[in-house]
Write a protein that holds these residues in place. Structure first.
Motif, PDB file in Angstrom:
ATOM      1  N   ASN A 217     -17.588 -53.129   3.667  1.00 39.38           N
ATOM      2  CA  ASN A 217     -18.270 -54.407   3.481  1.00 39.38           C
ATOM      3  C   ASN A 217     -19.626 -54.515   4.169  1.00 39.38           C
ATOM      4  O   ASN A 217     -20.367 -55.446   3.909  1.00 39.38           O
ATOM      5  CB  ASN A 217     -17.375 -55.545   3.970  1.00 39.38           C
ATOM      6  CG  ASN A 217     -16.288 -55.841   2.957  1.00 39.38           C
ATOM      7  OD1 ASN A 217     -16.589 -56.103   1.805  1.00 39.38           O
ATOM      8  ND2 ASN A 217     -15.044 -55.760   3.375  1.00 39.38           N
TER       9      ASN A 217
ATOM     10  N   SER B 251     -12.142 -50.911   5.979  1.00 35.90           N
ATOM     11  CA  SER B 251     -12.454 -52.171   5.307  1.00 35.90           C
ATOM     12  C   SER B 251     -13.782 -52.731   5.816  1.00 35.90           C
ATOM     13  O   SER B 251     -14.605 -53.206   5.030  1.00 35.90           O
ATOM     14  CB  SER B 251     -11.365 -53.213   5.563  1.00 35.90           C
ATOM     15  OG  SER B 251     -10.171 -52.823   4.946  1.00 35.90           O
TER      16      SER B 251
ATOM     17  N   PRO C  94      -7.088 -54.468   5.874  1.00 36.12           N
ATOM     18  CA  PRO C  94      -6.466 -55.177   4.733  1.00 36.12           C
ATOM     19  C   PRO C  94      -5.124 -55.826   5.082  1.00 36.12           C
ATOM     20  O   PRO C  94      -4.411 -56.231   4.181  1.00 36.12           O
ATOM     21  CB  PRO C  94      -6.245 -54.016   3.747  1.00 36.12           C
ATOM     22  CG  PRO C  94      -5.934 -52.836   4.630  1.00 36.12           C
ATOM     23  CD  PRO C  94      -6.768 -53.032   5.872  1.00 36.12           C
TER      24      PRO C  94
ATOM     25  N   THR D 201      -6.055 -53.453  -0.032  1.00 34.43           N
ATOM     26  CA  THR D 201      -7.236 -52.655   0.282  1.00 34.43           C
ATOM     27  C   THR D 201      -8.358 -52.956  -0.709  1.00 34.43           C
ATOM     28  O   THR D 201      -9.514 -53.131  -0.327  1.00 34.43           O
ATOM     29  CB  THR D 201      -6.893 -51.146   0.283  1.00 34.43           C
ATOM     30  OG1 THR D 201      -5.790 -50.952   1.185  1.00 34.43           O
ATOM     31  CG2 THR D 201      -8.055 -50.297   0.727  1.00 34.43           C
ATOM     32  N   GLN D 202      -7.995 -53.043  -1.997  1.00 31.57           N
ATOM     33  CA  GLN D 202      -9.012 -53.375  -3.015  1.00 31.57           C
ATOM     34  C   GLN D 202      -9.638 -54.723  -2.728  1.00 31.57           C
ATOM     35  O   GLN D 202     -10.860 -54.885  -2.768  1.00 31.57           O
ATOM     36  CB  GLN D 202      -8.361 -53.389  -4.401  1.00 31.57           C
ATOM     37  CG  GLN D 202      -8.345 -52.016  -5.043  1.00 31.57           C
ATOM     38  CD  GLN D 202      -7.413 -51.960  -6.242  1.00 31.57           C
ATOM     39  OE1 GLN D 202      -6.893 -53.002  -6.685  1.00 31.57           O
ATOM     40  NE2 GLN D 202      -7.189 -50.782  -6.762  1.00 31.57           N
ATOM     41  N   LEU D 203      -8.792 -55.701  -2.408  1.00 35.66           N
ATOM     42  CA  LEU D 203      -9.285 -57.049  -2.130  1.00 35.66           C
ATOM     43  C   LEU D 203     -10.179 -57.050  -0.894  1.00 35.66           C
ATOM     44  O   LEU D 203     -11.246 -57.668  -0.876  1.00 35.66           O
ATOM     45  CB  LEU D 203      -8.083 -57.974  -1.931  1.00 35.66           C
ATOM     46  CG  LEU D 203      -8.349 -59.470  -1.785  1.00 35.66           C
ATOM     47  CD1 LEU D 203      -9.057 -59.997  -3.032  1.00 35.66           C
ATOM     48  CD2 LEU D 203      -7.043 -60.224  -1.575  1.00 35.66           C
TER      49      LEU D 203
ATOM     50  N   GLU E 213     -11.908 -54.600   0.309  1.00 33.88           N
ATOM     51  CA  GLU E 213     -13.138 -53.845   0.148  1.00 33.88           C
ATOM     52  C   GLU E 213     -14.062 -54.422  -0.913  1.00 33.88           C
ATOM     53  O   GLU E 213     -15.163 -53.953  -1.123  1.00 33.88           O
ATOM     54  CB  GLU E 213     -12.801 -52.363  -0.129  1.00 33.88           C
ATOM     55  CG  GLU E 213     -12.120 -51.765   1.086  1.00 33.88           C
ATOM     56  CD  GLU E 213     -11.858 -50.276   0.997  1.00 33.88           C
ATOM     57  OE1 GLU E 213     -12.141 -49.681  -0.067  1.00 33.88           O
ATOM     58  OE2 GLU E 213     -11.378 -49.715   1.992  1.00 33.88           O
ATOM     59  N   SER E 214     -13.590 -55.464  -1.590  1.00 38.64           N
ATOM     60  CA  SER E 214     -14.409 -56.055  -2.652  1.00 38.64           C
ATOM     61  C   SER E 214     -15.314 -57.168  -2.104  1.00 38.64           C
ATOM     62  O   SER E 214     -15.870 -57.944  -2.839  1.00 38.64           O
ATOM     63  CB  SER E 214     -13.527 -56.613  -3.760  1.00 38.64           C
ATOM     64  OG  SER E 214     -12.816 -57.731  -3.276  1.00 38.64           O
TER      65      SER E 214
ATOM     66  N   GLU F 153       2.348 -50.622  -3.374  1.00 38.64           N
ATOM     67  CA  GLU F 153       1.585 -51.487  -4.277  1.00 38.64           C
ATOM     68  C   GLU F 153       0.783 -52.519  -3.466  1.00 38.64           C
ATOM     69  O   GLU F 153      -0.403 -52.735  -3.714  1.00 38.64           O
ATOM     70  CB  GLU F 153       2.599 -52.216  -5.162  1.00 38.64           C
ATOM     71  CG  GLU F 153       2.111 -52.695  -6.493  1.00 38.64           C
ATOM     72  CD  GLU F 153       3.296 -53.308  -7.249  1.00 38.64           C
ATOM     73  OE1 GLU F 153       3.383 -54.546  -7.286  1.00 38.64           O
ATOM     74  OE2 GLU F 153       4.144 -52.528  -7.758  1.00 38.64           O
TER      75      GLU F 153
ATOM     76  N   THR G 231      -2.257 -51.021  -1.642  1.00 42.40           N
ATOM     77  CA  THR G 231      -3.345 -50.702  -2.573  1.00 42.40           C
ATOM     78  C   THR G 231      -4.092 -51.974  -2.971  1.00 42.40           C
ATOM     79  O   THR G 231      -5.328 -52.028  -2.922  1.00 42.40           O
ATOM     80  CB  THR G 231      -2.774 -50.020  -3.840  1.00 42.40           C
ATOM     81  OG1 THR G 231      -1.924 -48.960  -3.418  1.00 42.40           O
ATOM     82  CG2 THR G 231      -3.858 -49.481  -4.720  1.00 42.40           C
ATOM     83  N   GLN G 232      -3.336 -52.995  -3.337  1.00 41.76           N
ATOM     84  CA  GLN G 232      -3.964 -54.256  -3.756  1.00 41.76           C
ATOM     85  C   GLN G 232      -4.759 -54.891  -2.620  1.00 41.76           C
ATOM     86  O   GLN G 232      -5.891 -55.350  -2.815  1.00 41.76           O
ATOM     87  CB  GLN G 232      -2.894 -55.255  -4.203  1.00 41.76           C
ATOM     88  CG  GLN G 232      -2.368 -54.993  -5.600  1.00 41.76           C
ATOM     89  CD  GLN G 232      -1.128 -55.829  -5.902  1.00 41.76           C
ATOM     90  OE1 GLN G 232      -0.647 -56.579  -5.050  1.00 41.76           O
ATOM     91  NE2 GLN G 232      -0.605 -55.692  -7.111  1.00 41.76           N
TER      92      GLN G 232
END
Ligand code: ARG
Length: 263
Positions: free
Chosen positions: A202, A198, A46, A256-258, A260-261, A250, A253-254
């Motif tokens: 995916n 990551s 990420p 990593t979310q992006l 892994e999405s 912050e 976290t953001q």
């Protein structure tokens, strides 16, 4: 008269030499050019990776957010250059870029060639394998003699030494290493844990093995041209500010979310 001429010529020559040799603090270059040029190898989710944002391909990630904040504090716009990782490292001393933020460890060798900020993120090493092999590998010894992918110019060229008789496959981009793993040309890829996770998130054919390897340093740092105390101080100030505001947590976290999405 002749002596005076020689002295004058010498003085001229010396000032020319000093003029060429003296490199100013990179901070001044950034201010003169009115932009901050960042070098990344955008194959490292990420931290830095390509994603489609509002239908457009963009380079995003934790390191990019950090770079944006540094640029903001310096009061200049950010320009991003995506390159091979070994070029990122090489482009700091040559001045092709102002700063390198690329999940980069401040190793002793690199410290000879550039200045570093304080560390901003601590990452462990991680091993990506094919999902069906995950349970085979619990320790470096279990991976003895395997063909293992590492990014050219990265610290994993050394870390791989912890795996007995490993055969290194060196490529420029992590995406190509992952492809080589998926197509069974190699058996594992060494990166840092968050990156391994990551890729695992995916691609269901990939997994992170429970193998522990010693990392290359105490954490990622921002690289800048040598003898740039003003720029180093400015970057450290931004890192301190982000830490005290809880922003670094912050951002990770953001990102990593992006990451892994999906890509
Ligand atoms: N942390 C390792 C190093 O410093 C690997 C960094 C690779 N970064 C990247 N963006 N591909 O060498």
């Amino acid at each position: 008269m002749k002596a005076l001429k020689i002295v004058t010529v010498c003085t001229l020559l010396m000032s020319l030499l000093i003029g060429c040799g003296a490199k100013s603090d990179r901070y001044d270059t950034v201010m003169e050019n009115k932009k901050l040029v960042l070098g990344v190898s955008a194959d490292y989710p990420p931290f830095e990776f390509h994603a489609t944002v509002n239908g457009k391909d963009e380079i995003v990630g934790f390191d990019i957010e950090l770079a944006k904040e540094i640029a903001k504090d310096l009061g200049v716009p950010l320009e991003i250059k995506d390159m091979k990782f070994d070029s990122v490292v090489a482009s700091v001393p040559t001045g092709k870029i102002d700063i390198a933020i690329s999940g980069m460890d401040p190793t002793p060798d690199r410290q000879k060639a550039m200045d570093f900020s304080k560390p901003y993120y601590v990452a462990e090493a991680g091993v990506i394998v094919r999902a069906e092999d995950k349970d085979k590998y619990k320790s470096p010894e279990d991976m003895k003699g395997l063909k293992i992918g590492v990014q050219k110019g990265s610290t994993f060229e050394d870390v791989i030494g912890q795996i007995p008789e490993a055969k290194a496959e060196l490529l420029n981009k992590v995406n190509d290493l992952v492809l080589a793993l998926e197509t069974k040309r190699i058996d594992a890829v060494l990166v840092e844990k968050p990156v391994a996770k990551s890729y695992e998130a995916n691609r269901k054919e990939l997994a992170v093995a429970d193998v522990v390897l010693k990392p290359a340093s105490d954490g990622y740092a921002v690289g800048m041209r040598k003898d740039s105390p003003k720029l180093v101080e400015a970057v450290n100030k931004t890192i301190d500010r982000l830490k005290s505001e809880g922003k670094l947590d912050e951002f990770i976290t953001q990102a990593t979310q992006l990451a892994e999405s999906g890509e």
